[in-house]
Design a protein around this motif. Structure first.
Motif, short mmCIF file in Angstrom:
data_model
loop_
_atom_site.label_atom_id
_atom_site.label_comp_id
_atom_site.label_asym_id
_atom_site.label_seq_id
_atom_site.Cartn_x
_atom_site.Cartn_y
_atom_site.Cartn_z
N VAL A 148 50.52 26.58 77.26
CA VAL A 148 50.38 26.02 78.61
C VAL A 148 49.65 24.68 78.66
CG1 VAL A 148 49.30 26.42 80.88
CG2 VAL A 148 50.70 28.19 79.84
N LEU A 182 50.57 41.10 79.75
CA LEU A 182 49.77 40.27 80.67
C LEU A 182 48.25 40.49 80.60
CD1 LEU A 182 51.97 40.20 83.89
CD2 LEU A 182 51.33 38.23 82.48
N VAL A 208 47.49 33.81 81.87
CA VAL A 208 48.54 33.82 82.89
C VAL A 208 48.09 34.75 84.02
CG1 VAL A 208 50.98 34.29 83.35
CG2 VAL A 208 50.29 33.45 81.09
N SER A 213 58.05 30.08 84.57
CA SER A 213 57.46 30.43 83.27
C SER A 213 57.46 29.26 82.30
CB SER A 213 58.22 31.58 82.63
OG SER A 213 58.20 32.68 83.50
N ALA A 214 58.27 28.26 82.56
CA ALA A 214 58.29 27.07 81.70
C ALA A 214 59.24 26.04 82.27
CB ALA A 214 58.72 27.41 80.27
N ASP A 254 51.82 29.48 87.19
CA ASP A 254 52.39 29.86 85.90
C ASP A 254 52.66 31.35 85.87
OD1 ASP A 254 52.76 27.95 83.62
OD2 ASP A 254 50.80 27.24 84.35
N ALA A 255 53.84 31.71 85.37
CA ALA A 255 54.22 33.12 85.28
C ALA A 255 54.74 33.39 83.87
CB ALA A 255 55.29 33.43 86.32
N THR A 256 55.26 34.56 83.67
CA THR A 256 55.97 34.85 82.42
C THR A 256 57.32 35.40 82.82
OG1 THR A 256 55.81 35.93 80.26
CG2 THR A 256 55.01 37.19 82.15
N CYS A 257 58.35 35.13 82.03
CA CYS A 257 59.74 35.39 82.45
C CYS A 257 59.95 36.76 83.09
CB CYS A 257 60.70 35.19 81.29
SG CYS A 257 60.60 33.58 80.50
N PRO A 258 59.57 37.86 82.41
CA PRO A 258 59.89 39.17 83.00
C PRO A 258 59.15 39.42 84.31
CG PRO A 258 58.51 39.44 81.06
CD PRO A 258 58.93 38.00 81.10
N ALA A 267 53.81 36.23 77.35
CA ALA A 267 52.75 37.07 77.90
C ALA A 267 53.22 38.51 78.07
CB ALA A 267 52.28 36.50 79.24
N SER A 325 48.02 32.09 76.51
CA SER A 325 49.31 32.53 77.05
C SER A 325 49.51 34.00 76.74
CB SER A 325 50.46 31.73 76.43
OG SER A 325 50.56 30.46 77.02
N SER A 363 45.60 37.98 79.19
CA SER A 363 46.14 36.62 79.13
C SER A 363 45.58 35.79 80.27
CB SER A 363 47.67 36.64 79.23
OG SER A 363 48.05 36.83 80.58
N GLY A 418 55.13 25.87 79.14
CA GLY A 418 54.74 27.10 79.84
C GLY A 418 54.85 28.29 78.89
N SER A 419 54.44 29.45 79.39
CA SER A 419 54.30 30.62 78.52
C SER A 419 55.62 31.32 78.20
CB SER A 419 53.35 31.62 79.16
OG SER A 419 52.07 31.05 79.32
N PHE A 420 56.70 30.97 78.90
CA PHE A 420 57.97 31.68 78.71
C PHE A 420 57.72 33.19 78.79
CE2 PHE A 420 58.85 27.53 76.78
CZ PHE A 420 60.10 27.23 77.28
N GLY A 421 58.34 33.95 77.90
CA GLY A 421 58.16 35.41 77.93
C GLY A 421 57.01 35.92 77.08
#
Lengths: 244, 272, 272, 244
Positions: free
Chosen positions: A95, B124, B129, B73-74, B99-103, A114, A143, B127, A109-112
């Motif tokens: 990040v 999570l 995030v 997420s990105a 900021d998130a994460t994909c799922p 996390a 992340s 983290s 960004g963190s993508f998946g």
């Protein structure tokens, strides 16, 4: 037999993958993709290999969420992650660098990560640039953490970190130097690593890929790779780039 | 009444300043023609949700000053490097970043699809995030014994906007395998779709097509925008325009270059 | 290695006594040939989950003494009347009934699909469906203010079993619009599918077919059983055998008649 | 103009449906289906009508869950429920009669009622058999309650109950007799109803369907109905049953 650094790394990663059912490789990861396809060739079709972004090498039909659902079901055994920073606790940062309110550097960004870092049994960290800039004592932003409290649901996490200089294993919250790639030294690894790590008294050299492995990679894997990574396949393996 | 609008501008009328707009990732059908039209219209203060990531689309909207809040997420141009306007906006603090994460984004949209106020998600915990998302909650799972788990509030966008290969005159839209587009439409209050072509007949009449079709029931407006994802790809139909994306990455590296890009590829297009 | 088994009996080997087996509703592809084969094999103590309802299949399995626990939202023969063996078993107390409501079963399977321990669901509060389900919990939603909501524990079946129109030699199965079958397969540890025919080629190679296909990755065994849903329908392919269902309703009204039915249509079939 | 009781009921239900976007009708409900198709004809295509079990009259492509998800999204405005028992509080019982541990009668089960009754704004209760057996003071098993505590999330619930004898409206936790069907009396309704209900001093007679409505039902709706309910369409409207 001479080989390229990418071939050494792919061979090592293929061995880290081991005997599993399903390896998934994220976007923009040609060396892990090479390794996964190599593992599939060696296993004569096992593991399933999912290369994100390759219609030929993904079976998803339930949309963009299926990768994550599949991992949540325990059906992805190996995945690859990287980090703008990686620290000695296995934490990865995709990040930012600097203070969160006023970062100095922003990554995509963190993508998946996390999520996947927690639920994929073997996550192989991969970062070709091995420097004190990338391998740090403590990441500025987590992340995804390398380890979790015992009560946190976690069926996965990092098992190894491979760089342009060496291979680390990861267990018990720490990295251990497993081998140093030909042409590199332990001293050099220490100098360029920002975190503490364990190491045996004698650190072996990363074994070169066998002639058989190189043949498999160059003749069988490289053409498959060219669908998704034409530039990489051309540059490393000399696969002709198709004119489009 | 047909959902097919006479013009693209008419189809996107409902996308108002300040609304929450959800858009898909690069390979799921990004409505680039509609994005350029929104920029030309001067849309402002969007709460943009990119499911679960974005590339050129978010970068363009951010650079053009259309975005107040970004939830994703990105953002990256992939092989063409970082997304320069996104990066600059974050570093200057000109947009609010969630900021998130994909799922998590998939699950939060599925929460609205299912009419529930939240969805649980593993991972999570521990983290940053999670740390910086005070809208996410951690509970002790009532089915476990000291088992913390994250609950994500439902995301209910005002509008879902995406591009697809085709729709029929009944408003049914061919999605193929991009099922998260159905979830977006189910979750959003309104759904606007741009398509490359109009399919003769009714997609729902053929069981094979029906399996990959979003029913027109969920679709408010459709606009015909041939190759409407350009320069991004529409998988199974056309590839990305690599040269253009490389040009974008180069031009957008500076604010001046980005302004030139807008003039050349966004504002000029209107006149054409 | 192909998933296609040499025989139906071989395909269903993995369905063990006492396992949790999930099966679909009447119009989503009920594996009746496989059901008859399970009865012939003398399967016992099933925890049968019917997603979200059942008709002939549950009634047959219950009547034949194969079921210990039934988890579903309703069992009925529809226009042919109540499900007689189900009704008799409930009244005599010979099976354990876990009454549910349709969306609760869908959500609980989706929980396993998504790898979460529970899913929330609206409704239910104040109903006796909830009152008699001590495995369901009510929490105060952390996103509300005095907002109770039900959490349903994930259902993770040992085996998902259903019938589909076709599969290919790679194990990919055509589901069409019956997407809950994909959720069943994602949620279950193992998935067994019976199909009417083998499709030449690879269903995933064609984007149109792919949209309605369950990837072979999720499929453990496939058996070819032509018209394997008979006497139930396979929508888009064939209708129910109304005369047979009427005959079943009549015969199964008594225990003796049901035994005759089994002899005539289940055990005899083996010899044929 | 003479009409059949089914036509009267369908006409009444069509009026209860009102001006909405989407009416869904469950399985084995020919009279509500007739009403929904009638409403669609009158509205020239509005509302959307989903007849469960009819491929021609359902748009679902997301599997068996889509009906419930759609209702959860607030996208189903009207639905129909019945009950082995219905009580004066609007509670419905689709499960059993007698003690839960040892029931005397078992019905098929609650289906989606324990959810849809809460989230569909207009639920029309429909039970042709109007007797003290079906309309009871208190149901033995609450598949779904007629009303909920103020803090329970509820955007829907019962608005009416129609039987072979009369039409009740439902509000504030009680039924009110709205009209009695031609040929029936208030006294008869009281005699055959197991629960208390409100009623105006003068209870009107349920108005007969207009000639125009009857024409629409018989000529336009009935043929559409025949796809899903061939027997009903033949019996009530004389639509020829296709030989198959």
């Amino acid at each position: 037999m001479t080989f390229r650094p990418e071939e050494l790394l792919a061979d090592q990663i293929a061995q880290l993958i081991g005997d599993v059912r399903h390896v998934a490789v994220g976007n923009a990861s040609p060396i892990p993709a090479t390794a996964a396809l190599l593992a599939r060739e060696r296993g004569r079709g096992r593991p399933y290999v999912s290369l994100l972004g390759s219609p030929k090498n993904t079976f998803w039909t339930d949309g963009a969420r299926e990768l994550f659902d599949c991992a949540g079901q325990g059906r992805i055994d190996v995945f690859f992650l990287s980090g703008g920073q990686i620290d000695g606790h296995g934490n990865i940062n995709l990040v930012e660098i600097g203070d969160h309110a006023h970062p100095k550097v922003r990554f995509p960004g963190s993508f998946g990560s996390a999520y996947l870092y927690y639920v994929v049994p073997k996550v192989i960290l991969f970062r070709t640039e091995h420097s004190r800039r990338t391998l740090v004592p403590q990441v500025d932003y987590v992340s995804a953490p390398g380890a979790s409290e015992p009560n946190v649901f976690r069926t996965g996490g990092p098992v190894a970190l491979i760089t342009n200089r060496c291979l680390f294993s990861f267990a018990g919250g720490r990295f251990t130097l497993q081998s140093v790639h030909p042409g590199h030294t332990v001293e050099e690894v220490i100098e360029h690593t920002g975190f503490d790590f364990d190491r045996p008294a004698n650190v072996p050299e990363t074994p070169p890929p066998s002639a058989e492995t190189l043949k498999l990679m160059r003749e069988t894997v490289a053409p498959q790779l060219a669908e998704l990574y034409p530039q990489f396949a051309a540059q490393v393996f000399g696969v002709a780039v198709p004119s489009s | 009444m047909s959902q097919i609008a006479a013009t693209l501008d008419e189809a996107i009328e409902v996308i108002a300043d300040g609304c929450m707009l959800v858009v898909p990732r690069e390979v799921s059908g990004v409505p680039m023609d509609a994005t350029r039209a929104l920029i030309r219209r001067g849309i402002r203060r969007l709460h943009l949700v990119a499911l679960p990531t974005s590339s050129l689309q978010a970068d363009l909207l951010i650079g053009a000053g259309c975005v107040a809040t970004l939830e994703t997420s990105a953002v990256s141009l992939g092989e063409y490097g970082p997304a320069p306007r996104f990066t600059a906006a974050i570093l200057s603090g000109s947009i609010k970043m969630k900021d998130a994460t994909c799922p998590a984004l998939h699950a939060a949209l599925q929460a609205s699809e299912k009419g529930v106020p939240f969805m649980p998600l593993r991972g999570l915990i521990g983290s940053d995030v999670l740390k910086y998302r005070d809208d996410w909650k951690v509970i002790d799972s009532p089915f476990g014994d000291n088992d913390p788990i994250v609950l994500l509030p439902a995301i209910k966008p005002d509008v879902a906007l995406f591009h697809a290969a085709m729709a029929d005159v009944h408003g049914n839209v061919w999605l193929g395998r991009q099922r998260e587009l159905a979830t977006m439409a189910h979750a959003a209050v309104k759904t606007i779709v741009t398509v490359d072509r109009i399919h003769p007949g009714n997609l729902l009449d053929n069981p094979t097509f029906a399996a990959g079709t979003l029913p027109g029931f969920y679709v408010d407006r459709i606009a015909l925008t041939e190759r409407g994802a350009w320069p991004l790809p529409l998988p199974d139909y056309y590839a990305a325009d690599a040269a253009h994306l490389a040009e974008y990455a180069k031009m957008a590296a500076t604010e001046e270059g980005f302004a030139e890009y807008l003039d050349k590829y966004v504002y000029e297009k209107q006149a054409a």
